[in-house]
Motif scaffolding. Structure first.
Motif, PDB file in Angstrom:
ATOM      1  N   TYR A 230       0.820  -1.209   0.000  1.00  0.00           N
ATOM      2  CA  TYR A 230       0.000   0.000   0.000  1.00  0.00           C
ATOM      3  C   TYR A 230       0.856   1.262   0.000  1.00  0.00           C
ATOM      4  O   TYR A 230       0.505   2.260  -0.652  1.00  0.00           O
ATOM      5  N   ARG A 231       1.971   1.246   0.699  1.00  0.00           N
ATOM      6  CA  ARG A 231       2.856   2.413   0.694  1.00  0.00           C
ATOM      7  C   ARG A 231       3.401   2.667  -0.716  1.00  0.00           C
ATOM      8  O   ARG A 231       3.494   3.825  -1.156  1.00  0.00           O
ATOM      9  N   ASP A 232       3.740   1.599  -1.410  1.00  0.00           N
ATOM     10  CA  ASP A 232       4.203   1.771  -2.793  1.00  0.00           C
ATOM     11  C   ASP A 232       3.087   2.335  -3.669  1.00  0.00           C
ATOM     12  O   ASP A 232       3.324   3.232  -4.502  1.00  0.00           O
ATOM     13  N   ALA A 233       1.861   1.818  -3.491  1.00  0.00           N
ATOM     14  CA  ALA A 233       0.739   2.287  -4.309  1.00  0.00           C
ATOM     15  C   ALA A 233       0.405   3.746  -4.031  1.00  0.00           C
ATOM     16  O   ALA A 233      -0.079   4.456  -4.923  1.00  0.00           O
ATOM     17  N   LEU A 234       0.674   4.205  -2.813  1.00  0.00           N
ATOM     18  CA  LEU A 234       0.374   5.587  -2.426  1.00  0.00           C
ATOM     19  C   LEU A 234       1.583   6.511  -2.587  1.00  0.00           C
ATOM     20  O   LEU A 234       1.551   7.660  -2.128  1.00  0.00           O
ATOM     21  N   ASN A 235       2.622   6.003  -3.214  1.00  0.00           N
ATOM     22  CA  ASN A 235       3.817   6.808  -3.505  1.00  0.00           C
ATOM     23  C   ASN A 235       4.505   7.331  -2.247  1.00  0.00           C
ATOM     24  O   ASN A 235       4.989   8.465  -2.209  1.00  0.00           O
ATOM     25  N   VAL A 236       4.532   6.483  -1.216  1.00  0.00           N
ATOM     26  CA  VAL A 236       5.252   6.827   0.010  1.00  0.00           C
ATOM     27  C   VAL A 236       6.696   6.346  -0.147  1.00  0.00           C
ATOM     28  O   VAL A 236       6.942   5.154  -0.340  1.00  0.00           O
ATOM     29  N   ARG A 237       7.633   7.264  -0.058  1.00  0.00           N
ATOM     30  CA  ARG A 237       9.035   6.905  -0.252  1.00  0.00           C
ATOM     31  C   ARG A 237       9.612   6.232   0.994  1.00  0.00           C
ATOM     32  O   ARG A 237       9.095   6.394   2.109  1.00  0.00           O
ATOM     33  N   ASN A 238      10.694   5.501   0.814  1.00  0.00           N
ATOM     34  CA  ASN A 238      11.386   4.886   1.949  1.00  0.00           C
ATOM     35  C   ASN A 238      11.823   5.965   2.933  1.00  0.00           C
ATOM     36  O   ASN A 238      12.402   6.978   2.544  1.00  0.00           O
ATOM     37  N   GLY A 239      11.528   5.742   4.188  1.00  0.00           N
ATOM     38  CA  GLY A 239      11.906   6.711   5.215  1.00  0.00           C
ATOM     39  C   GLY A 239      10.866   7.790   5.477  1.00  0.00           C
ATOM     40  O   GLY A 239      10.994   8.541   6.455  1.00  0.00           O
ATOM     41  N   GLN A 240       9.859   7.910   4.630  1.00  0.00           N
ATOM     42  CA  GLN A 240       8.819   8.913   4.868  1.00  0.00           C
ATOM     43  C   GLN A 240       7.875   8.468   5.979  1.00  0.00           C
ATOM     44  O   GLN A 240       7.590   7.275   6.143  1.00  0.00           O
ATOM     45  N   VAL A 241       7.385   9.442   6.720  1.00  0.00           N
ATOM     46  CA  VAL A 241       6.388   9.213   7.760  1.00  0.00           C
ATOM     47  C   VAL A 241       5.033   9.618   7.196  1.00  0.00           C
ATOM     48  O   VAL A 241       4.826  10.776   6.817  1.00  0.00           O
ATOM     49  N   LEU A 242       4.133   8.662   7.110  1.00  0.00           N
ATOM     50  CA  LEU A 242       2.819   8.920   6.508  1.00  0.00           C
ATOM     51  C   LEU A 242       1.798   9.255   7.588  1.00  0.00           C
ATOM     52  O   LEU A 242       1.516   8.440   8.469  1.00  0.00           O
ATOM     53  N   VAL A 243       1.246  10.463   7.496  1.00  0.00           N
ATOM     54  CA  VAL A 243       0.192  10.910   8.393  1.00  0.00           C
ATOM     55  C   VAL A 243      -1.125  10.865   7.626  1.00  0.00           C
ATOM     56  O   VAL A 243      -1.319  11.619   6.662  1.00  0.00           O
ATOM     57  N   ALA A 244      -2.013   9.987   8.041  1.00  0.00           N
ATOM     58  CA  ALA A 244      -3.345   9.906   7.436  1.00  0.00           C
ATOM     59  C   ALA A 244      -4.291  10.827   8.200  1.00  0.00           C
ATOM     60  O   ALA A 244      -4.263  10.881   9.430  1.00  0.00           O
ATOM     61  N   VAL A 245      -5.115  11.541   7.458  1.00  0.00           N
ATOM     62  CA  VAL A 245      -6.113  12.433   8.052  1.00  0.00           C
ATOM     63  C   VAL A 245      -7.490  11.978   7.579  1.00  0.00           C
ATOM     64  O   VAL A 245      -7.691  11.739   6.378  1.00  0.00           O
ATOM     65  N   THR A 246      -8.429  11.846   8.504  1.00  0.00           N
ATOM     66  CA  THR A 246      -9.763  11.379   8.142  1.00  0.00           C
ATOM     67  C   THR A 246     -10.820  12.284   8.754  1.00  0.00           C
ATOM     68  O   THR A 246     -10.687  12.742   9.892  1.00  0.00           O
ATOM     69  N   SER A 247     -11.858  12.560   7.981  1.00  0.00           N
ATOM     70  CA  SER A 247     -12.918  13.462   8.427  1.00  0.00           C
ATOM     71  C   SER A 247     -14.274  12.887   8.064  1.00  0.00           C
ATOM     72  O   SER A 247     -14.471  12.362   6.969  1.00  0.00           O
ATOM     73  N   THR A 248     -15.217  12.996   8.999  1.00  0.00           N
ATOM     74  CA  THR A 248     -16.604  12.690   8.693  1.00  0.00           C
ATOM     75  C   THR A 248     -17.222  13.891   7.981  1.00  0.00           C
ATOM     76  O   THR A 248     -16.502  14.796   7.546  1.00  0.00           O
ATOM     77  N   TRP A 249     -18.539  13.911   7.863  1.00  0.00           N
ATOM     78  CA  TRP A 249     -19.217  15.000   7.177  1.00  0.00           C
ATOM     79  C   TRP A 249     -19.975  15.855   8.198  1.00  0.00           C
ATOM     80  O   TRP A 249     -20.145  15.472   9.343  1.00  0.00           O
ATOM     81  N   GLY A 250     -20.426  17.007   7.777  1.00  0.00           N
ATOM     82  CA  GLY A 250     -21.252  17.857   8.627  1.00  0.00           C
ATOM     83  C   GLY A 250     -20.459  18.912   9.380  1.00  0.00           C
ATOM     84  O   GLY A 250     -19.223  18.976   9.313  1.00  0.00           O
TER      85      GLY A 250
END
Length: 441
Positions: A230-250
């Protein structure tokens, strides 16, 4: 060349463009009777057209794109059985934009709602209760379209101002028809804790309840070992720290309450951090995808990546190192999978105080505008063991066993023998990211 309509009128002694003349006495009444017969007739029996004859017919009632994503995690339990016919229909819904396009993209058999509501089915499956009884199926099954039942009825939608707002989906208003009977034959509860809420709010529906676990969480668990995929598919490079942000609606969502957070993440976090946003589909389809892309133009040009509407969220969680979210179900799933969770805020009035989301909110750090973000991510890391213990214990009563429990129930409702082979639980496809071409770059 004359059109079909012109040829028909000429054969009946009429000329196109002239006042309509009826050469047969009482034909208007005959025409009304024919219309009535056609309207009340059942759809044509398609058994003679089918390459794979079926013993049972199942209709998948899709209310919203969020519901569609949920249903995709369990309909596969029936999809491989050629003796079960599957058809999808878009249920008229206030937040139903995008459903027809998504079903077309999935290349499933579709039927218009007007036809589906006049059909003859052995089972209807939905991730919402609205109008599901209109399908006229012999049996109906419903599952929550999120992580259990965390939210209370919104104050602006609750029809009784003099009563305490109940937990949505486990209340009489949602579960009973006008005669006081349950609108479903089977209602899935992901955790046994939800039984107490159901018993308190709508005891009439307890006979329909089953504890069948959470198929979306089980697919997340199966996907976790494929983190690098999944990191490869999302273009996350080696050594990068991936911060996911998620929001509901309203108006109580992360995007509404913290409109500057995305820009702050991109400017304040170190250069080796990557930020990817995923939102509830209702964010996209209430305002329109083009409008959302326009509103996100500046932060995307600064480096933000965005998961496209209707794409699965599990792959993003499997790839991520941190999660920042509100009271969306994705926050519960992320914490249960072991991600450190930083809550943007807690919409206390909107959440059942006994839910897993409420418990998670009490032991998680909340976003602070005065504290550096790196320090706050560290606070989330410190809270992670407790977060995972609480969310992991309450997201499902049978982790890893949902497919078996739900398939058993489906075949019971269909009165068919269940296949002897174990059901397959497959990892999800990686989510597609919004392309820069969306902005005309």
């Amino acid at each position: 060349m004359r059109s079909h309509r012109q040829r028909a009128t000429a054969q009946n002694g009429e000329s196109p463009g002239l006042p309509r003349y009826n050469p047969i006495p009482m034909a208007n009444g005959l025409r009304r009777n024919l219309r009535k017969r056609v309207k009340n007739s059942k759809p044509e029996d398609d058994s003679n057209w089918a390459t794979f004859p079926t013993k049972r017919r199942v209709v998948i009632a899709v209310h919203t794109v969020a519901a569609a994503m949920r249903l995709k995690d369990l309909v596969g339990l029936l999809d491989e059985d050629p003796e079960i016919g599957l058809v999808y229909t878009a249920v008229p819904d206030r937040l139903g934009d995008g459903v027809v396009e998504l079903l077309r993209k999935w290349e499933v058999k579709r039927m218009r709602w007007a036809e589906a509501a006049d059909g003859d089915y052995d089972l209807a499956i939905g991730a919402s209760l609205h109008r599901i009884g209109e399908l006229g199926a012999k049996r109906t099954f419903a599952i929550a379209h999120g992580s259990g039942y965390n939210k209370r009825w919104p104050s602006w939608a609750w029809p009784r101002s003099d009563e305490k707002r109940p937990t949505y989906g486990l209340d009489r208003e949602s579960l009973l028809d006008r005669s006081g009977r349950p609108v479903v034959d089977a209602l899935n509860l992901s955790h046994i804790d939800q039984w107490e809420t159901l018993k308190r709010q709508c005891p009439e529906a307890t006979t329909a309840a089953m504890v069948g676990g959470d198929p979306s969480f089980d697919r997340l668990k199966v996907s976790l070992p494929s983190r690098q995929y999944y990191r490869d598919a999302l273009n996350v490079r080696n050594g990068q720290v991936l911060v996911a942000v998620t929001s509901t609606w309203g108006q109580q969502s992360l995007l509404s309450r913290h409109p500057g957070l995305l820009a702050r993440l991109l400017t304040e976090l170190p250069a080796n951090h990557k930020v990817i946003l995923t939102t509830h589909p209702a964010v996209w389809f209430e305002h329109g995808p083009q409008r959302i892309r326009t509103l996100l133009r500046d932060v995307c040009s600064a480096g933000l990546d965005v998961v496209e509407a209707g794409e699965p969220w599990q792959g993003l969680l499997a790839a991520a190192d941190y999660l920042i979210g509100d009271h969306t179900s994705v926050s519960v799933y992320g914490a249960a999978s072991g991600l450190p969770l930083l809550l943007s805020h807690f919409a206390e009035d909107d959440i059942d105080g006994q839910s897993v989301m409420a418990e998670l909110a009490h032991l998680s750090p909340h976003l602070d505008d005065e504290v550096p973000l790196v320090e706050q991510l560290g606070m989330a890391t410190a809270a992670q063991p407790d977060q995972q213990e609480v969310a992991g214990a309450r997201v499902s009563s049978i982790p890893g066993g949902s497919a078996r429990a739900l398939r058993r129930k489906f075949y019971e409702l269909l009165e068919l023998d269940e296949p002897e082979v174990d059901p397959r639980v497959e990892r999800v496809a990686p989510p597609r990211l919004m392309k820069n071409e969306s902005f005309g770059w």
